[in-house]
Design a protein around this motif. Structure first.
Motif, PDB file in Angstrom:
ATOM      1  N   PHE A   6      46.390  50.214  48.037  1.00 29.03           N
ATOM      2  CA  PHE A   6      46.510  48.896  48.802  1.00 29.03           C
ATOM      3  C   PHE A   6      48.097  48.456  48.811  1.00 29.03           C
ATOM      4  O   PHE A   6      48.549  48.006  47.755  1.00 29.03           O
TER       5      PHE A   6
ATOM      6  N   THR B 250      39.809  19.225  40.613  1.00 25.45           N
ATOM      7  CA  THR B 250      38.813  18.203  40.906  1.00 25.45           C
ATOM      8  C   THR B 250      37.593  19.122  41.170  1.00 25.45           C
ATOM      9  O   THR B 250      37.597  19.794  42.306  1.00 25.45           O
TER      10      THR B 250
ATOM     11  N   GLY C 155      36.024  45.423  53.061  1.00 27.12           N
ATOM     12  CA  GLY C 155      36.900  44.314  53.116  1.00 27.12           C
ATOM     13  C   GLY C 155      36.769  43.407  54.149  1.00 27.12           C
ATOM     14  O   GLY C 155      37.739  42.888  54.980  1.00 27.12           O
TER      15      GLY C 155
ATOM     16  N   ARG D 128      46.554  39.331  46.604  1.00 30.15           N
ATOM     17  CA  ARG D 128      45.966  38.131  47.078  1.00 30.15           C
ATOM     18  C   ARG D 128      46.433  36.981  46.750  1.00 30.15           C
ATOM     19  O   ARG D 128      46.368  35.815  47.448  1.00 30.15           O
TER      20      ARG D 128
ATOM     21  N   ALA E 278      42.922  43.109  51.503  1.00 32.10           N
ATOM     22  CA  ALA E 278      43.631  43.451  52.751  1.00 32.10           C
ATOM     23  C   ALA E 278      42.699  42.497  53.947  1.00 32.10           C
ATOM     24  O   ALA E 278      41.542  42.214  53.787  1.00 32.10           O
TER      25      ALA E 278
HETATM   26  C1  LIG Z   1      36.638  42.753  43.904  1.00 35.93           C
HETATM   27  C2  LIG Z   1      36.793  42.061  45.270  1.00 35.93           C
HETATM   28  C3  LIG Z   1      37.625  42.423  46.360  1.00 35.93           C
HETATM   29  C4  LIG Z   1      37.715  41.942  47.522  1.00 35.93           C
HETATM   30  N1  LIG Z   1      38.507  42.724  48.406  1.00 35.93           N
HETATM   31  C5  LIG Z   1      38.732  42.010  49.834  1.00 35.93           C
HETATM   32  C6  LIG Z   1      39.482  42.346  50.805  1.00 35.93           C
HETATM   33  O1  LIG Z   1      40.264  43.451  50.551  1.00 35.93           O
HETATM   34  N2  LIG Z   1      39.347  41.965  52.034  1.00 35.93           N
HETATM   35  C7  LIG Z   1      38.557  40.809  52.208  1.00 35.93           C
HETATM   36  O2  LIG Z   1      38.528  40.197  53.443  1.00 35.93           O
HETATM   37  N3  LIG Z   1      37.832  40.522  51.416  1.00 35.93           N
HETATM   38  C8  LIG Z   1      37.683  40.806  50.114  1.00 35.93           C
HETATM   39  N4  LIG Z   1      36.819  40.540  49.201  1.00 35.93           N
HETATM   40  C9  LIG Z   1      36.072  39.314  49.581  1.00 35.93           C
HETATM   41  C10 LIG Z   1      36.673  38.089  49.499  1.00 35.93           C
HETATM   42  O3  LIG Z   1      37.661  37.888  48.488  1.00 35.93           O
HETATM   43  C11 LIG Z   1      35.820  36.940  49.687  1.00 35.93           C
HETATM   44  O4  LIG Z   1      34.859  36.983  50.580  1.00 35.93           O
HETATM   45  C12 LIG Z   1      36.497  35.512  49.788  1.00 35.93           C
HETATM   46  O5  LIG Z   1      37.308  35.277  48.547  1.00 35.93           O
HETATM   47  C13 LIG Z   1      35.612  34.383  49.838  1.00 35.93           C
HETATM   48  O6  LIG Z   1      36.107  33.276  50.112  1.00 35.93           O
HETATM   49  P1  LIG Z   1      35.407  31.844  49.399  1.00 35.93           P
HETATM   50  O7  LIG Z   1      36.456  30.792  49.687  1.00 35.93           O
HETATM   51  O8  LIG Z   1      34.004  31.892  49.981  1.00 35.93           O
HETATM   52  O9  LIG Z   1      35.491  31.971  48.049  1.00 35.93           O
HETATM   53  P2  LIG Z   1      36.732  32.118  46.937  1.00 35.93           P
HETATM   54  O10 LIG Z   1      37.824  32.775  47.463  1.00 35.93           O
HETATM   55  O11 LIG Z   1      35.875  32.623  45.686  1.00 35.93           O
HETATM   56  O12 LIG Z   1      36.969  30.565  46.670  1.00 35.93           O
HETATM   57  C14 LIG Z   1      35.864  29.641  46.124  1.00 35.93           C
HETATM   58  C15 LIG Z   1      36.773  28.516  45.616  1.00 35.93           C
HETATM   59  O13 LIG Z   1      35.883  27.488  45.280  1.00 35.93           O
HETATM   60  C16 LIG Z   1      36.346  26.737  44.276  1.00 35.93           C
HETATM   61  N5  LIG Z   1      35.179  26.197  43.477  1.00 35.93           N
HETATM   62  C17 LIG Z   1      34.139  26.732  43.113  1.00 35.93           C
HETATM   63  N6  LIG Z   1      33.034  25.918  42.568  1.00 35.93           N
HETATM   64  C18 LIG Z   1      33.780  24.650  42.705  1.00 35.93           C
HETATM   65  C19 LIG Z   1      33.422  23.334  42.344  1.00 35.93           C
HETATM   66  N7  LIG Z   1      32.415  22.782  42.042  1.00 35.93           N
HETATM   67  N8  LIG Z   1      34.317  22.115  42.517  1.00 35.93           N
HETATM   68  C20 LIG Z   1      35.478  22.548  43.212  1.00 35.93           C
HETATM   69  N9  LIG Z   1      35.983  23.732  43.279  1.00 35.93           N
HETATM   70  C21 LIG Z   1      35.112  24.629  43.267  1.00 35.93           C
HETATM   71  C22 LIG Z   1      37.078  27.800  43.353  1.00 35.93           C
HETATM   72  O14 LIG Z   1      38.101  27.233  42.239  1.00 35.93           O
HETATM   73  C23 LIG Z   1      37.584  28.711  44.528  1.00 35.93           C
HETATM   74  O15 LIG Z   1      39.032  28.164  44.882  1.00 35.93           O
HETATM   75  C24 LIG Z   1      36.914  40.825  48.117  1.00 35.93           C
HETATM   76  C25 LIG Z   1      36.140  40.277  47.032  1.00 35.93           C
HETATM   77  C26 LIG Z   1      35.984  41.018  45.724  1.00 35.93           C
HETATM   78  C27 LIG Z   1      34.947  40.339  44.807  1.00 35.93           C
END
Ligand SMILES: Cc1cc2nc3c(=O)[nH]c(=O)nc-3n(C[C@H](O)[C@H](O)[C@H](O)COP(=O)(O)OP(=O)(O)OC[C@H]3O[C@@H](n4cnc5c(N)ncnc54)[C@H](O)[C@@H]3O)c2cc1C
Length: 497
Positions: free
Chosen positions: A239, A143, A333, A120, A62
């Motif tokens: 949710f 990539t 969240g 999501r 969310a």
């Molecule tokens: C169980 C769970 C429930 C959650 N619920 C919520 C919620 O309700 N609300 C909320 O706000 N947040 C929630 N979160 C937190 C939220 O999902 C994360 O904070 C958010 O996804 C972070 O975004 P990000 O882009 O940093 O990482 P991610 O969304 O994990 O994205 C990382 C990206 O990088 C790519 N990648 C990684 N390494 C490489 C590489 N070497 N080369 C190319 N690509 C690469 C991956 O493929 C991915 O697409 C939750 C987290 C968890 C674990």
């Protein structure tokens, strides 16, 4: 020509970075290890989108009000696209108790206290398709970025990335949006640019199962038994999702081994939900079918990385955004909001100065200002939840007078006051939703006096403000699920001996 920005990762933080930087005229290249979403709509994405890079893709998500406001105010067409795809807005009025409703008059502030929720996969699918159409933005799926290209210096400067196939892509700026498993910090440390970090375990494991309403069935009427709660040995939440879908998340302390092993089975998961009146109403067989296995997720941590310790940038031309910068317990969240806010802070830093060191300082300063208060409060709450879960298994003698008073103030004062008074609910929600420092509302004398007033009235006078009875204590729940309520305590004693 605008600066060239390479973004590692097209998850939440990568997409928010593109949304923040595209309007500034920069050229943004998003690289992601995973395949693109399948053709089709939300159901195809949920069922078939392979995302090895995002282990939590099928956990409940969310967006807090802070993030929904950012989308509403800066990207209104995106908000419309999300709603068109079936994403839901949960309004402030939806969270009111019977006591609130008796004295509720709408306030303009309520329009801001809205949560956006859905699977999501749907959120990501819609945001991604929107981002793909932005001028100046290119997405390259499948990539894999193997490492950063780093130019030695004091401090070192990141000049691009090297891909798994050996190709090097140069850039004016590199944004690390690779999420919690990013390896950039280790590479930088090896190149002499250590980014200090602090972290600790969140102490919980997350379990999510998805359901779909049966044809003709509707969601339970709001205002009955709460569909979210914290019982100490178990936290839970429903949710509401898009297109007739919803998910339930159970969050179990790591030390509750019996329970956490058992709820991975859909039948036990459903039985646990069936024991919680506010969740049972959602999953009753006449209303909904379970449509997924139980997804589990452990190794949850809080982690804070400091890009410019003592105001001196550790590295230039490199900006972590999202989980690679700050991770927090998903329970609150806030991760996606942190990602979007940090992407927006990056835009502000880049627009304010062209000097690489000043940009790093400005970004760090914004992150400290905007995210730190929430991070600190969450860590404190995690520590106290870990202590509470441990005490439930292995009581260490009778609690002190101070801890009894604190417990009573929280349960019989704050919780009762917030469940009784709409103004206090609004005030506390503003902190919860990251619209202001979460500690401020209770420091305001008017609010504190009201809370103390409710506390002083005592349980009998406040009886209508307590959560409805019916949620089982730990022992009753474990017995109901056919588990031993003493096995974990015995294990802990054996480990301590
Ligand atoms: C169980 C769970 C429930 C959650 N619920 C919520 C919620 O309700 N609300 C909320 O706000 N947040 C929630 N979160 C937190 C939220 O999902 C994360 O904070 C958010 O996804 C972070 O975004 P990000 O882009 O940093 O990482 P991610 O969304 O994990 O994205 C990382 C990206 O990088 C790519 N990648 C990684 N390494 C490489 C590489 N070497 N080369 C190319 N690509 C690469 C991956 O493929 C991915 O697409 C939750 C987290 C968890 C674990």
């Amino acid at each position: 020509m605008g600066e060239r920005v390479v973004v590692i990762g097209a998850g939440m933080a990568g997409l928010w970075t593109a949304l923040a930087l595209a309007p500034t005229g920069r050229e943004v290249l998003l690289l992601d290890r995973d395949p693109p979403p399948p053709d089709g709509g939300p159901d195809e994405a949920f069922e078939t989108w392979a995302r090895r890079g995002v282990g939590h893709l099928r956990h409940s998500h969310a967006f807090l009000a802070r993030l929904r406001l950012l989308v509403r105010d800066q990207h209104p067409a995106l908000l419309q696209a999300l709603l068109d795809a079936g994403c839901r807005e949960l309004r402030f009025e939806d969270a009111l108790t019977t006591l609130h409703k008796a004295r509720f008059t709408p306030d303009p502030m309520d329009e801001d206290l809205v949560i956006l929720t859905s699977r999501r996969t749907t959120l990501e699918l819609v945001i991604r398709r929107y981002v793909e159409r932005l001028p100046g933005v290119t997405l390259r799926p499948e990539t894999f970025v193997r490492e950063l290209a780093i130019e030695a210096g004091a401090p070192p400067r990141v000049t691009g990335v090297q891909l798994a196939d050996g190709e090097t892509i140069t850039a004016d700026l590199v944004v690390d949006a690779a999420g919690r498993t990013s390896s950039a910090a280790e590479q930088l440390a090896a190149a002499g640019a250590a980014i200090p970090e602090t972290g600790e375990r969140a102490g919980v494991i997350y379990f999510t199962r998805h359901y779909r309403l049966r044809p003709g069935a509707t969601e339970p009427v709001r205002g009955g038994a709460p569909s979210t709660g914290d019982l100490g040995y178990l936290k839970f939440g429903v949710f509401p999702g898009d297109n007739g879908c919803f998910s339930v998340t159970l969050c179990v302390p790591e030390i509750e081994e019996e329970l956490r092993k058992a709820v991975t089975r859909p039948d036990v998961f459903d039985a646990a939900c069936g024991a919680l009146p506010g969740v049972a109403a959602w999953i009753e067989p006449a209303r909904a079918d379970g449509v997924s296995r139980v997804f589990g997720m452990g190794q949850l941590e809080s982690r804070w990385r400091d890009l410019a310790p003592d105001g001196r940038p550790a590295v230039l031309g490199f900006f972590p955004v999202g989980d690679s910068l700050v991770r927090s317990n998903p329970l609150y969240g806030r991760g996606c909001s942190f990602a979007a806010v940090s992407a927006d802070l990056l835009r502000q830093a880049l627009e304010t100065s062209a000097d690489p060191a000043e940009r790093a300082r400005l970004y760090r300063c914004g992150v400290e200002r905007e995210l730190r208060p929430f991070y600190d409060v969450m860590r404190k709450a995690d520590r106290s939840a870990i202590r509470r879960a441990r005490r439930a298994l292995a009581p260490a003698g009778p609690p002190s007078l101070r801890s009894r008073l604190m417990k009573s103030f929280v349960e019989d004062g704050i919780a009762v006051a917030v469940r009784s008074d709409v103004g206090l609910l609004r005030a506390s929600m503003r902190g919860f939703h990251m619209l202001e420092d979460p500690r401020l509302w209770l420091r305001r004398p008017g609010n504190l006096v009201k809370v103390l007033g409710y506390w002083a009235r005592g349980r009998k006078a406040n009886a209508a403000a307590y959560r409805p009875r019916g949620e089982p204590e730990r022992e009753a729940m474990l017995r109901r699920l056919g588990l031993s309520p003493v096995a974990d305590a015995e294990r802990l004693r054996a480990e301590a001996a």
